[in-house]
Design a protein around this motif. Structure first.
Motif, PDB file in Angstrom:
ATOM      1  N   MET A 158       0.837  -1.190   0.000  1.00  0.00           N
ATOM      2  CA  MET A 158       0.000   0.000   0.000  1.00  0.00           C
ATOM      3  C   MET A 158       0.870   1.237   0.000  1.00  0.00           C
ATOM      4  O   MET A 158       1.847   1.316   0.711  1.00  0.00           O
ATOM      5  N   SER A 159       0.509   2.237  -0.801  1.00  0.00           N
ATOM      6  CA  SER A 159       1.252   3.489  -0.809  1.00  0.00           C
ATOM      7  C   SER A 159       1.025   4.223   0.494  1.00  0.00           C
ATOM      8  O   SER A 159       0.089   3.955   1.229  1.00  0.00           O
ATOM      9  N   ILE A 160       1.887   5.180   0.761  1.00  0.00           N
ATOM     10  CA  ILE A 160       1.731   6.006   1.944  1.00  0.00           C
ATOM     11  C   ILE A 160       0.353   6.643   1.918  1.00  0.00           C
ATOM     12  O   ILE A 160      -0.087   7.159   0.898  1.00  0.00           O
ATOM     13  N   GLN A 161      -0.347   6.609   3.050  1.00  0.00           N
ATOM     14  CA  GLN A 161      -1.737   7.049   3.118  1.00  0.00           C
ATOM     15  C   GLN A 161      -1.867   8.559   3.004  1.00  0.00           C
ATOM     16  O   GLN A 161      -0.994   9.320   3.358  1.00  0.00           O
ATOM     17  N   SER A 162      -3.021   9.025   2.554  1.00  0.00           N
ATOM     18  CA  SER A 162      -3.331  10.451   2.522  1.00  0.00           C
ATOM     19  C   SER A 162      -4.827  10.617   2.620  1.00  0.00           C
ATOM     20  O   SER A 162      -5.590   9.662   2.554  1.00  0.00           O
ATOM     21  N   THR A 163      -5.299  11.842   2.726  1.00  0.00           N
ATOM     22  CA  THR A 163      -6.718  12.116   2.846  1.00  0.00           C
ATOM     23  C   THR A 163      -7.405  11.957   1.511  1.00  0.00           C
ATOM     24  O   THR A 163      -6.819  12.165   0.450  1.00  0.00           O
ATOM     25  N   ALA A 164      -8.721  11.615   1.613  1.00  0.00           N
ATOM     26  CA  ALA A 164      -9.587  11.531   0.449  1.00  0.00           C
ATOM     27  C   ALA A 164      -9.042  10.580  -0.610  1.00  0.00           C
ATOM     28  O   ALA A 164      -9.311  10.709  -1.793  1.00  0.00           O
ATOM     29  N   GLY A 165      -8.209   9.631  -0.188  1.00  0.00           N
ATOM     30  CA  GLY A 165      -7.686   8.641  -1.106  1.00  0.00           C
ATOM     31  C   GLY A 165      -6.595   9.137  -2.016  1.00  0.00           C
ATOM     32  O   GLY A 165      -6.121   8.435  -2.889  1.00  0.00           O
ATOM     33  N   GLN A 204       8.300  16.776  30.137  1.00  0.00           N
ATOM     34  CA  GLN A 204       8.604  15.460  29.576  1.00  0.00           C
ATOM     35  C   GLN A 204       7.326  14.715  29.204  1.00  0.00           C
ATOM     36  O   GLN A 204       7.213  14.152  28.116  1.00  0.00           O
ATOM     37  N   GLY A 205       6.369  14.699  30.127  1.00  0.00           N
ATOM     38  CA  GLY A 205       5.135  13.982  29.886  1.00  0.00           C
ATOM     39  C   GLY A 205       4.354  14.534  28.708  1.00  0.00           C
ATOM     40  O   GLY A 205       3.808  13.779  27.896  1.00  0.00           O
ATOM     41  N   PHE A 206       4.300  15.853  28.595  1.00  0.00           N
ATOM     42  CA  PHE A 206       3.595  16.497  27.490  1.00  0.00           C
ATOM     43  C   PHE A 206       4.230  16.102  26.157  1.00  0.00           C
ATOM     44  O   PHE A 206       3.537  15.776  25.182  1.00  0.00           O
ATOM     45  N   ALA A 207       5.570  16.113  26.104  1.00  0.00           N
ATOM     46  CA  ALA A 207       6.283  15.787  24.870  1.00  0.00           C
ATOM     47  C   ALA A 207       6.096  14.329  24.474  1.00  0.00           C
ATOM     48  O   ALA A 207       5.817  14.016  23.311  1.00  0.00           O
ATOM     49  N   ILE A 208       6.247  13.421  25.441  1.00  0.00           N
ATOM     50  CA  ILE A 208       6.104  11.997  25.147  1.00  0.00           C
ATOM     51  C   ILE A 208       4.684  11.678  24.703  1.00  0.00           C
ATOM     52  O   ILE A 208       4.461  10.857  23.809  1.00  0.00           O
ATOM     53  N   GLY A 209       3.702  12.335  25.320  1.00  0.00           N
ATOM     54  CA  GLY A 209       2.313  12.114  24.932  1.00  0.00           C
ATOM     55  C   GLY A 209       2.074  12.421  23.467  1.00  0.00           C
ATOM     56  O   GLY A 209       1.347  11.702  22.770  1.00  0.00           O
ATOM     57  N   GLY A 210       2.687  13.494  22.971  1.00  0.00           N
ATOM     58  CA  GLY A 210       2.537  13.840  21.557  1.00  0.00           C
ATOM     59  C   GLY A 210       3.365  12.979  20.638  1.00  0.00           C
ATOM     60  O   GLY A 210       2.962  12.672  19.513  1.00  0.00           O
ATOM     61  N   GLU A 211       4.537  12.576  21.098  1.00  0.00           N
ATOM     62  CA  GLU A 211       5.442  11.763  20.273  1.00  0.00           C
ATOM     63  C   GLU A 211       4.839  10.413  19.933  1.00  0.00           C
ATOM     64  O   GLU A 211       4.980   9.923  18.808  1.00  0.00           O
ATOM     65  N   MET A 212       4.160   9.808  20.885  1.00  0.00           N
ATOM     66  CA  MET A 212       3.669   8.446  20.711  1.00  0.00           C
ATOM     67  C   MET A 212       2.738   8.330  19.506  1.00  0.00           C
ATOM     68  O   MET A 212       2.926   7.477  18.626  1.00  0.00           O
ATOM     69  N   GLY A 213       1.722   9.174  19.427  1.00  0.00           N
ATOM     70  CA  GLY A 213       0.758   9.073  18.344  1.00  0.00           C
ATOM     71  C   GLY A 213       1.342   9.420  16.996  1.00  0.00           C
ATOM     72  O   GLY A 213       1.107   8.718  15.999  1.00  0.00           O
ATOM     73  N   ALA A 214       2.107  10.497  16.943  1.00  0.00           N
ATOM     74  CA  ALA A 214       2.656  10.953  15.665  1.00  0.00           C
ATOM     75  C   ALA A 214       3.656   9.959  15.093  1.00  0.00           C
ATOM     76  O   ALA A 214       3.623   9.636  13.896  1.00  0.00           O
ATOM     77  N   SER A 215       4.565   9.450  15.922  1.00  0.00           N
ATOM     78  CA  SER A 215       5.589   8.535  15.418  1.00  0.00           C
ATOM     79  C   SER A 215       4.995   7.180  15.051  1.00  0.00           C
ATOM     80  O   SER A 215       5.405   6.556  14.061  1.00  0.00           O
ATOM     81  N   THR A 216       4.021   6.691  15.830  1.00  0.00           N
ATOM     82  CA  THR A 216       3.392   5.416  15.501  1.00  0.00           C
ATOM     83  C   THR A 216       2.596   5.517  14.210  1.00  0.00           C
ATOM     84  O   THR A 216       2.597   4.590  13.377  1.00  0.00           O
ATOM     85  N   ALA A 217       1.906   6.661  14.019  1.00  0.00           N
ATOM     86  CA  ALA A 217       1.180   6.873  12.763  1.00  0.00           C
ATOM     87  C   ALA A 217       2.142   6.890  11.577  1.00  0.00           C
ATOM     88  O   ALA A 217       1.853   6.331  10.509  1.00  0.00           O
ATOM     89  N   LEU A 218       3.304   7.506  11.747  1.00  0.00           N
ATOM     90  CA  LEU A 218       4.308   7.508  10.686  1.00  0.00           C
ATOM     91  C   LEU A 218       4.723   6.086  10.327  1.00  0.00           C
ATOM     92  O   LEU A 218       4.801   5.717   9.139  1.00  0.00           O
ATOM     93  N   LEU A 219       5.017   5.278  11.330  1.00  0.00           N
ATOM     94  CA  LEU A 219       5.438   3.905  11.079  1.00  0.00           C
ATOM     95  C   LEU A 219       4.351   3.112  10.358  1.00  0.00           C
ATOM     96  O   LEU A 219       4.612   2.426   9.366  1.00  0.00           O
ATOM     97  N   LEU A 220       3.136   3.205  10.861  1.00  0.00           N
ATOM     98  CA  LEU A 220       2.028   2.443  10.281  1.00  0.00           C
ATOM     99  C   LEU A 220       1.787   2.843   8.840  1.00  0.00           C
ATOM    100  O   LEU A 220       1.524   1.995   7.978  1.00  0.00           O
ATOM    101  N   GLU A 221       1.877   4.133   8.533  1.00  0.00           N
ATOM    102  CA  GLU A 221       1.537   4.634   7.204  1.00  0.00           C
ATOM    103  C   GLU A 221       2.658   4.443   6.180  1.00  0.00           C
ATOM    104  O   GLU A 221       2.442   4.669   4.990  1.00  0.00           O
ATOM    105  N   TYR A 222       3.822   4.028   6.637  1.00  0.00           N
ATOM    106  CA  TYR A 222       4.875   3.643   5.710  1.00  0.00           C
ATOM    107  C   TYR A 222       4.729   2.184   5.268  1.00  0.00           C
ATOM    108  O   TYR A 222       5.393   1.748   4.336  1.00  0.00           O
ATOM    109  N   ALA A 223       3.877   1.422   5.931  1.00  0.00           N
ATOM    110  CA  ALA A 223       3.756  -0.011   5.672  1.00  0.00           C
ATOM    111  C   ALA A 223       2.697  -0.300   4.625  1.00  0.00           C
ATOM    112  O   ALA A 223       1.905   0.571   4.242  1.00  0.00           O
ATOM    113  N   ASP A 224       2.648  -1.565   4.144  1.00  0.00           N
ATOM    114  CA  ASP A 224       1.552  -2.012   3.295  1.00  0.00           C
ATOM    115  C   ASP A 224       0.656  -2.941   4.109  1.00  0.00           C
ATOM    116  O   ASP A 224       0.870  -3.139   5.305  1.00  0.00           O
ATOM    117  N   ASP A 225      -0.340  -3.522   3.450  1.00  0.00           N
ATOM    118  CA  ASP A 225      -1.336  -4.322   4.178  1.00  0.00           C
ATOM    119  C   ASP A 225      -0.748  -5.553   4.862  1.00  0.00           C
ATOM    120  O   ASP A 225      -1.322  -6.073   5.810  1.00  0.00           O
TER     121      ASP A 225
END
Length: 432
Positions: A1-8, A134-155
């Motif tokens: 799968m290509s890197i994801q984006s909005t509206a396909g 520290q807590g504020f930064a880690i809270g934001g890092e988790m979602g953004a970095s995990t989304a990056l990893l997931l969206e670089y992958a295929d099915d």
């Protein structure tokens, strides 16, 4: 799968494997550097308690230090919500860059803040401020970095790609444990308490230049929202409330087991088993090493047999093992027994993390992915992870049972199985 984006629409063309491998390395190393700062505090919790909290009772000092450790987690949901929404609106890259700067600032505060004996009440206040940042930064890092990893992958590889998130956390814990181990063995106790422990946080300041350099060439995986489009995020969040709730329940089990096995057992060895810090830190090293070694394999397994199958059997195994493990190390405390117990508990803990993260990520649409994942992970972590050491210490104090932390892990694990029942199997499904 290509890197994801909005509206396909495609944000970027499919990239060659080498480019994606480099992207995984960039996200993993940057994320690991950020988690390193958070981990270091845990390994020096007993020492920080003596320096910054003027409580005559050693148990009181330890509780205050663990409470301060937990305070940082209270900021994670806020950081996850605000930076997660920023990542879903402006893109993943600006969000992860922001978290790097915030983590560098928090490390600097630890390096320069004098002890309570030198400046009085301002010292613990500064420590709490650093933990909040520290807590504020880690809270934001988790979602953004995990989304990056997931969206670089295929099915077929989303489990494997997402597995590099817990891999990076294990790498950070390993680096933090090794740093603490070296400092505690090379320096005399007086030197370690006076200035040596600050060197560990000084290393953490490297997250800014190193992290920015290795992440600057990452491809953006989510196009910025146009004016007015962000208003749709709140209805989207309400529409997927069931998935977010189930994700929080799932993450409760992950949070409790991770923070007890990797972080708490090192301090447990000092406060309960009466081992020196220079030996107890080996427990953190072993746990982190197992997580680093097994995370990619666990991700591959989740891509083969299903996310829910891996989560179910790994969590059941942990629930069965944890109480006998505590009984074993308390029956005859020794470094050998401690390390064997930690290694055994780390196996199911390491297996459940990648499958849980990819499962939570896949049930959410792209425009809610960073926000929803951050909220789910950070709410669970804020209470059941950040305060796991505090709760465990209090349970021992109240019940007089040194095996009480195992009961805490079991209770949280049972709750997480409810969340598992609420989500469908996502293996092979295309991302929303």
């Amino acid at each position: 799968m290509s890197i994801q984006s909005t509206a396909g629409a495609a944000v970027a063309a499919p990239q060659p494997q080498l480019s994606r491998a480099r992207a995984i390395a960039a996200i993993t190393i940057g994320n690991g550097l950020e988690f390193y700062d958070f981990v270091v505090y845990s390994f020096f919790a007993t020492l920080i308690g003596r320096l910054y909290f003027p409580v005559e009772n050693p148990t009181g000092q330890l509780l205050m230090s663990f409470a301060t450790f937990g305070v940082g987690f209270l900021m994670r949901p806020l950081g996850g919500l605000l930076i997660g929404m920023y990542a879903d609106r402006a893109g993943r890259k600006p969000a992860v860059a922001l978290t790097l700067w915030l983590m560098g600032l928090s490390s600097l505060i630890f390096v320069v803040t004098p002890s309570y004996a030198q400046i009085g009440i301002l010292a613990p206040v500064m420590v709490v401020v650093a933990r909040l940042v520290q807590g504020f930064a880690i809270g934001g890092e988790m979602g953004a970095s995990t989304a990056l990893l997931l969206e670089y992958a295929d099915d077929r590889t989303r489990g494997f790609y997402t597995a590099w998130q817990p891999f990076s956390q294990g790498l950070a814990a390993l680096l933090g444990a090794v740093t603490g181990l070296v400092l505690s063995n090379v320096l005399a106790p007086a030197e370690l308490e006076a200035w040596g422990w600050r060197l560990a946080f000084l290393i953490g300041i490297l997250v800014i230049p190193v992290g920015l350099v290795i992440r600057r060439r990452l491809e953006e995986t989510a196009a910025p929202l146009h004016h007015g489009e962000h208003a749709a995020q709140w209805p989207l969040l309400r529409r997927h409330a069931r998935e977010v709730l189930a994700s929080i329940l799932l993450m409760i089990g992950l949070a409790s087991s991770t923070y007890i096995v990797i972080y708490y057992l090192s301090n447990y060895a000092v406060s309960v088993l009466k081992m020196p810090l220079s030996l107890s830190i080996w427990a953190g090293c072993i746990a982190a090493l197992v997580q680093v070694a097994l995370s990619p394999f666990a991700g591959r397994l989740a891509d083969r047999i299903g996310r829910k199958t891996v989560v179910l059997w790994s969590r059941v195994a942990l629930l069965v093992m944890v109480y006998p493990a505590f009984v074993l190390i308390n029956a005859e405390p020794s470094l050998a027994r401690l390390l064997v117990v930690v290694a055994c508990l780390s196996v199911p803990m390491s297996m459940t993390a990648p499958a849980s993260m990819v499962l939570v990520s896949e049930v959410l649409p792209q425009r809610l992915r960073a926000t929803g994942l951050s909220i789910a992970y950070c709410v669970a972590i804020a209470i059941f992870g950040g305060f796991a050491q505090y709760f465990s210490t209090r349970l021992i104090q109240i019940t007089g049972d040194t095996n009480a932390p195992a009961l805490y892990v079991i209770a949280c694990g049972l709750v997480s199985l409810i969340g598992l029942a609420l989500v469908p199997e996502t293996l092979g499904r295309r991302l929303k």
